[in-house]
Design a protein around this motif. Structure first.
Motif, PDB file in Angstrom:
ATOM      1  N   TYR A 245      -4.651   4.236 -10.963  1.00  0.00           N
ATOM      2  CA  TYR A 245      -3.972   3.065 -10.432  1.00  0.00           C
ATOM      3  C   TYR A 245      -4.566   1.774 -10.982  1.00  0.00           C
ATOM      4  CZ  TYR A 245      -2.680   6.695  -7.074  1.00  0.00           C
ATOM      5  OH  TYR A 245      -2.234   7.858  -6.500  1.00  0.00           O
ATOM      6  N   SER A 246      -5.139   1.836 -12.157  1.00  0.00           N
ATOM      7  CA  SER A 246      -5.740   0.642 -12.755  1.00  0.00           C
ATOM      8  C   SER A 246      -4.694  -0.316 -13.315  1.00  0.00           C
ATOM      9  CB  SER A 246      -6.715   1.044 -13.859  1.00  0.00           C
ATOM     10  OG  SER A 246      -6.028   1.778 -14.888  1.00  0.00           O
ATOM     11  N   HIS A 247      -3.445   0.081 -13.358  1.00  0.00           N
ATOM     12  CA  HIS A 247      -2.370  -0.749 -13.905  1.00  0.00           C
ATOM     13  C   HIS A 247      -1.139  -0.581 -13.028  1.00  0.00           C
ATOM     14  CE1 HIS A 247      -1.637   3.276 -15.484  1.00  0.00           C
ATOM     15  NE2 HIS A 247      -0.374   2.926 -15.620  1.00  0.00           N
ATOM     16  N   ASP A 248      -0.174  -1.451 -13.233  1.00  0.00           N
ATOM     17  CA  ASP A 248       1.083  -1.346 -12.499  1.00  0.00           C
ATOM     18  C   ASP A 248       2.149  -0.750 -13.388  1.00  0.00           C
ATOM     19  OD1 ASP A 248       1.389  -3.420 -14.233  1.00  0.00           O
ATOM     20  OD2 ASP A 248       2.539  -4.687 -12.872  1.00  0.00           O
ATOM     21  N   ILE A 249       3.293  -0.447 -12.797  1.00  0.00           N
ATOM     22  CA  ILE A 249       4.455   0.028 -13.542  1.00  0.00           C
ATOM     23  C   ILE A 249       5.650  -0.839 -13.172  1.00  0.00           C
ATOM     24  CG2 ILE A 249       3.609   2.403 -13.689  1.00  0.00           C
ATOM     25  CD1 ILE A 249       5.603   3.089 -11.434  1.00  0.00           C
ATOM     26  N   VAL A 250       6.618  -0.904 -14.034  1.00  0.00           N
ATOM     27  CA  VAL A 250       7.853  -1.649 -13.794  1.00  0.00           C
ATOM     28  C   VAL A 250       8.997  -0.649 -13.744  1.00  0.00           C
ATOM     29  CG1 VAL A 250       9.417  -3.441 -14.615  1.00  0.00           C
ATOM     30  CG2 VAL A 250       6.948  -3.700 -14.947  1.00  0.00           C
ATOM     31  N   MET A 251       9.694  -0.640 -12.619  1.00  0.00           N
ATOM     32  CA  MET A 251      10.771   0.319 -12.403  1.00  0.00           C
ATOM     33  C   MET A 251      12.005  -0.409 -11.869  1.00  0.00           C
ATOM     34  SD  MET A 251       9.261   2.106  -8.929  1.00  0.00           S
ATOM     35  CE  MET A 251      10.842   2.725  -8.354  1.00  0.00           C
ATOM     36  N   SER A 252      13.119   0.287 -11.860  1.00  0.00           N
ATOM     37  CA  SER A 252      14.372  -0.295 -11.375  1.00  0.00           C
ATOM     38  C   SER A 252      14.379  -0.328  -9.859  1.00  0.00           C
ATOM     39  CB  SER A 252      15.571   0.519 -11.880  1.00  0.00           C
ATOM     40  OG  SER A 252      15.628   0.496 -13.291  1.00  0.00           O
ATOM     41  N   GLY A 253      14.935  -1.400  -9.287  1.00  0.00           N
ATOM     42  CA  GLY A 253      15.046  -1.526  -7.841  1.00  0.00           C
ATOM     43  C   GLY A 253      16.218  -0.743  -7.302  1.00  0.00           C
TER      44      GLY A 253
END
Length: 464
Positions: A158-166
């Protein structure tokens, strides 16, 4: 005899005295025993009363008793009230903390060690489609089935984030969420979500803008360089030379148009909004637009020979003034009309109208019978250099900046831009101007003469 009698009498008296003393002693003992038992039973009753009260834990219901147990109950009552006050303060701080998280623009989800939802705020519920009540203690993996999130959750990195669809993401209106997990406590995790749709779109627009500007300027420069090299190396006939020079002038004009539009956008973004003291006659603005539309229609339809059917309805524009910048308003109105002319095939119909609305506002409308625009393109039409059909736009001389200029002018004048379109039917572009920027004057007065109060002023006076 006398001695015996006296001895007997003395013995009787002694026995009586001893008997009386014994009786007195036995009576006192019984009284002490009975009193002791009564006091013991009373003390037991008091102790039981205190125990019953302690089991309830209500500081206000303490038994009213004296003695040792009364002192115990008083001290216990004070301790209970202190603990109740501490618990109340802690509960209030917790509620304030949860209210602050609830008001956060970011989504917050608390997960237990098994990945069940312990709590989430309303923002997270909107981002992921949760029900804050029904979905409590539900597994996050069962509710968020996005493969990207599933892989991220299972990786334990969990050292980074992710970008996903809402949840509400569509093709025409994408929604992008930044999701980041944080470990805390004994195996628990904190899930934070943030709507990054605007940032994502801004980044995409920036990349597209740089790429498009480079392309728009590089293309005519390449053409100009090629023609210049041709003129320098080849001995051309006068007719050929004139043809090349004409093409060079065309490309130079195109590049100049792009630069001018970029400068216009830069000026619109950096200057203060127009005030309400500079009034422009709407009739004159529409007349200038009509002249430009007829001239452009002749150029666009020259190869087909089928002119557009252009109709201007400016009846309600006569005697109406619009507060704002003349150049900006002229540019916005002309851009909408020129787009309709460029994209409507020869022989098509273009209708331009100005009408006053019942609530005091005014609407400038342009309708055409062109090819129409697909729904997924409409939200992006006002982006810089965005084109539905790039080849068609370049053929008609468009720069891809016209609607971006219109959007900025509309915003600076407190107006609204509406775009409606259907494939194969045509499009409708409308600008609705607020009543505060409109005034009507009697016909026959000069544009710069003193006019009647604006419709907004008339309404305010009527209500007063």
């Amino acid at each position: 005899m006398t001695f015996r009698f006296l001895s007997f009498v003395g013995a009787q008296l002694l026995a009586g005295a001893l008997g009386w003393a014994l009786a007195e002693w036995l009576g006192a003992s019984i009284a002490v025993v009975v009193g002791t038992w009564v006091w013991f039973l009373l003390d037991v009753w008091r102790g039981l009363s205190v125990r019953r009260w302690l089991r309830k834990g209500d500081a206000n219901a303490a038994p009213q008793i004296g003695g040792l147990w009364g002192e115990v109950s008083d001290r216990a009552r004070r301790l209970l009230r202190q603990e109740a006050k501490k618990a109340g303060d802690s509960e209030q701080r917790l509620q304030d903390f949860l209210a602050a998280i609830q008001a956060s623009p970011n989504g917050v989800v608390l997960l237990d060690p098994e990945g069940h939802i312990e709590w989430c705020n309303q923002t997270a519920a909107e981002h992921f489609g949760f029900d804050p009540q029904r979905d409590l203690m539900q597994s996050i993996g069962n509710l968020l089935r996005d493969p990207l999130f599933a892989a991220y959750y299972a990786s334990r990195d969990y050292s980074h984030d992710i970008v996903m669809s809402g949840r509400d993401s569509t093709v025409s209106r994408p929604v992008r969420l930044s999701v980041h997990l944080h470990a805390y406590g004994e195996g628990r995790r904190l899930l934070l979500s943030r709507d990054v749709t605007a940032l994502d779109q801004a980044d995409a627009m920036r990349r597209d803008f740089v790429a498009n500007v480079s392309h728009e300027i590089r293309t005519p420069l390449t053409v100009l360089s090629g023609f210049i090299e041709t003129l320098q190396t080849l001995n051309l006939e006068p007719q050929e030379r004139q043809h090349y020079l004409s093409l060079m002038a065309q490309q130079g004009s195109r590049m100049q148009t792009v630069v001018n539009d970029l400068l216009t956008l830069s000026r619109l973004e950096g200057s203060p909004a127009p005030g309400l003291n500079d009034w422009q006659p709407v009739g004159a603005l529409l007349q200038h637009c009509e002249q430009e539309a007829l001239a452009l229609s002749g150029v666009v339809t020259a190869h087909s020979g089928r002119r557009h059917q252009i109709h201007f309805d400016d009846t309600q524009a006569q005697g109406v003034d619009l507060a704002g910048s003349h150049n900006e308003l002229q540019s916005a109105l002309s851009n909408l009309i020129s787009n309709a002319v460029r994209y409507t095939p020869g022989g098509g119909s273009i209708q331009v109208s100005w009408r006053m609305l019942p609530d005091g506002r005014a609407e400038f409308e342009v309708r055409d019978t062109g090819p129409g625009i697909a729904p997924e393109h409409i939200p992006r039409l006002t982006e810089r250099f965005y084109r539905v059909d790039r080849s068609r736009s370049r053929e008609t001389g468009g720069t891809g900046l016209g609607l971006a200029i219109v959007k900025h002018v509309v915003q600076r004048h407190g107006a609204q831009l509406l775009i409606e379109s259907s494939l194969g039917v045509g499009s409708r572009f409308a600008i609705t101007f607020p009543a505060s920027r409109l005034r009507c004057q009697p016909l026959g007065l000069n544009a710069g003469a003193s006019a009647l109060p604006s419709s907004a002023e008339v309404r305010s006076k009527a209500w007063a």
